[in-house]
Design a protein around this motif. Structure first.
Motif, PDB file in Angstrom:
ATOM      1  N   HIS A   1       0.839  -1.205   0.000  1.00 44.39           N
ATOM      2  CA  HIS A   1       0.000   0.000   0.000  1.00 44.39           C
ATOM      3  C   HIS A   1       0.873   1.254   0.000  1.00 44.39           C
ATOM      4  O   HIS A   1       1.882   1.313   0.699  1.00 44.39           O
ATOM      5  CB  HIS A   1      -0.921  -0.009   1.223  1.00 44.39           C
ATOM      6  N   GLU A   2       0.486   2.271  -0.805  1.00 41.69           N
ATOM      7  CA  GLU A   2       1.188   3.556  -0.847  1.00 41.69           C
ATOM      8  C   GLU A   2       0.231   4.662  -0.446  1.00 41.69           C
ATOM      9  O   GLU A   2      -0.941   4.628  -0.797  1.00 41.69           O
ATOM     10  CB  GLU A   2       1.709   3.841  -2.263  1.00 41.69           C
ATOM     11  N   TRP A   3       0.736   5.655   0.286  1.00 40.04           N
ATOM     12  CA  TRP A   3      -0.058   6.813   0.640  1.00 40.04           C
ATOM     13  C   TRP A   3       0.857   8.014   0.805  1.00 40.04           C
ATOM     14  O   TRP A   3       2.025   7.868   1.129  1.00 40.04           O
ATOM     15  CB  TRP A   3      -0.895   6.548   1.893  1.00 40.04           C
ATOM     16  N   PRO A   4       0.315   9.229   0.548  1.00 39.95           N
ATOM     17  CA  PRO A   4       1.147  10.443   0.610  1.00 39.95           C
ATOM     18  C   PRO A   4       1.615  10.749   2.033  1.00 39.95           C
ATOM     19  O   PRO A   4       0.899  10.498   2.990  1.00 39.95           O
ATOM     20  CB  PRO A   4       0.235  11.556   0.106  1.00 39.95           C
ATOM     21  N   MET A   5       2.828  11.286   2.136  1.00 43.31           N
ATOM     22  CA  MET A   5       3.367  11.661   3.445  1.00 43.31           C
ATOM     23  C   MET A   5       2.514  12.744   4.090  1.00 43.31           C
ATOM     24  O   MET A   5       2.324  12.744   5.299  1.00 43.31           O
ATOM     25  CB  MET A   5       4.804  12.133   3.315  1.00 43.31           C
ATOM     26  N   SER A   6       1.983  13.671   3.310  1.00 38.23           N
ATOM     27  CA  SER A   6       1.167  14.753   3.863  1.00 38.23           C
ATOM     28  C   SER A   6      -0.099  14.196   4.508  1.00 38.23           C
ATOM     29  O   SER A   6      -0.546  14.694   5.531  1.00 38.23           O
ATOM     30  CB  SER A   6       0.813  15.762   2.779  1.00 38.23           C
ATOM     31  N   GLU A   7      -0.686  13.157   3.935  1.00 35.90           N
ATOM     32  CA  GLU A   7      -1.881  12.531   4.508  1.00 35.90           C
ATOM     33  C   GLU A   7      -1.560  11.889   5.846  1.00 35.90           C
ATOM     34  O   GLU A   7      -2.332  11.973   6.790  1.00 35.90           O
ATOM     35  CB  GLU A   7      -2.426  11.478   3.547  1.00 35.90           C
ATOM     36  N   ALA A   8      -0.414  11.280   5.961  1.00 37.82           N
ATOM     37  CA  ALA A   8      -0.003  10.643   7.211  1.00 37.82           C
ATOM     38  C   ALA A   8       0.182  11.688   8.312  1.00 37.82           C
ATOM     39  O   ALA A   8      -0.175  11.459   9.463  1.00 37.82           O
ATOM     40  CB  ALA A   8       1.275   9.851   7.018  1.00 37.82           C
ATOM     41  N   GLN A   9       0.709  12.854   7.957  1.00 34.79           N
ATOM     42  CA  GLN A   9       0.897  13.911   8.947  1.00 34.79           C
ATOM     43  C   GLN A   9      -0.444  14.433   9.428  1.00 34.79           C
ATOM     44  O   GLN A   9      -0.626  14.715  10.604  1.00 34.79           O
ATOM     45  CB  GLN A   9       1.724  15.052   8.360  1.00 34.79           C
ATOM     46  N   GLU A  10      -1.435  14.578   8.530  1.00 36.66           N
ATOM     47  CA  GLU A  10      -2.759  15.052   8.929  1.00 36.66           C
ATOM     48  C   GLU A  10      -3.427  14.071   9.869  1.00 36.66           C
ATOM     49  O   GLU A  10      -4.078  14.461  10.821  1.00 36.66           O
ATOM     50  CB  GLU A  10      -3.638  15.282   7.698  1.00 36.66           C
ATOM     51  N   GLU A  11      -3.278  12.761   9.619  1.00 39.80           N
ATOM     52  CA  GLU A  11      -3.877  11.763  10.484  1.00 39.80           C
ATOM     53  C   GLU A  11      -3.271  11.803  11.873  1.00 39.80           C
ATOM     54  O   GLU A  11      -3.967  11.654  12.859  1.00 39.80           O
ATOM     55  CB  GLU A  11      -3.693  10.365   9.887  1.00 39.80           C
ATOM     56  N   GLU A  12      -1.965  12.010  11.963  1.00 41.31           N
ATOM     57  CA  GLU A  12      -1.298  12.052  13.257  1.00 41.31           C
ATOM     58  C   GLU A  12      -1.752  13.262  14.063  1.00 41.31           C
ATOM     59  O   GLU A  12      -2.017  13.161  15.241  1.00 41.31           O
ATOM     60  CB  GLU A  12       0.215  12.096  13.077  1.00 41.31           C
ATOM     61  N   VAL A  13      -1.823  14.419  13.435  1.00 41.77           N
ATOM     62  CA  VAL A  13      -2.172  15.642  14.128  1.00 41.77           C
ATOM     63  C   VAL A  13      -3.660  15.677  14.436  1.00 41.77           C
ATOM     64  O   VAL A  13      -4.072  15.983  15.534  1.00 41.77           O
ATOM     65  CB  VAL A  13      -1.757  16.879  13.292  1.00 41.77           C
ATOM     66  N   GLY A  14      -4.503  15.346  13.468  1.00 43.84           N
ATOM     67  CA  GLY A  14      -5.942  15.405  13.653  1.00 43.84           C
ATOM     68  C   GLY A  14      -6.414  16.845  13.667  1.00 43.84           C
ATOM     69  O   GLY A  14      -5.633  17.789  13.550  1.00 43.84           O
ATOM     70  N   LEU A  15      -7.708  17.025  13.825  1.00 43.74           N
ATOM     71  CA  LEU A  15      -8.299  18.351  13.853  1.00 43.74           C
ATOM     72  C   LEU A  15      -8.628  18.672  15.297  1.00 43.74           C
ATOM     73  O   LEU A  15      -9.445  18.002  15.916  1.00 43.74           O
ATOM     74  CB  LEU A  15      -9.552  18.371  12.975  1.00 43.74           C
TER      75      LEU A  15
END
Length: 113
Positions: free
Chosen positions: A31-45
């Motif tokens: 599976h591949e996913w963008p690094m920017s998406e991974a950072q958003e998931e870690e930080v959250g809203l």
């Protein structure tokens, strides 16, 4: 390279990821996913109300100030309860339904009920 701070794969939940350009790749499932998406998931809203309480999707909030609705003669009164909010990114963090219709509000005018 330090692999301790690499995110787990969102598909298989294994920790066998490695960076490849602007993406992360899982060696286990491919599976591949963008690094920017991974950072958003870690930080959250993270959205806080006027009292500093964390808000979440589905919360009930109360207005702490009368708010005039732009483009309308409607005013949302102080003390109005709003159920089932949804958090969104941007200047106005809360998406909700009111008697004035669907509206975006700033969290600084709300308190968690």
């Amino acid at each position: 390279m330090n692999t301790d701070n690499l995110p787990k794969c969102p598909a298989c939940k294994e920790d066998m990821t490695y960076p490849d350009g602007d993406n992360y790749v899982c060696a286990q499932c491919g599976h591949e996913w963008p690094m920017s998406e991974a950072q958003e998931e870690e930080v959250g809203l993270i959205v806080k109300d006027a009292n500093g309480n964390l808000l979440a999707d589905g919360d009930t909030v109360t207005l702490i100030k009368d708010l005039k609705v732009k483009g309308s003669s409607t005013t949302l009164k102080v003390g109005t309860k709003i159920k089932g909010i949804r958090l969104v990114s941007g200047d106005h963090e809360v998406d909700c339904k009111t008697e004035a219709g669907n509206i975006l509000l700033k969290a600084c005018f709300l308190k968690k009920a």
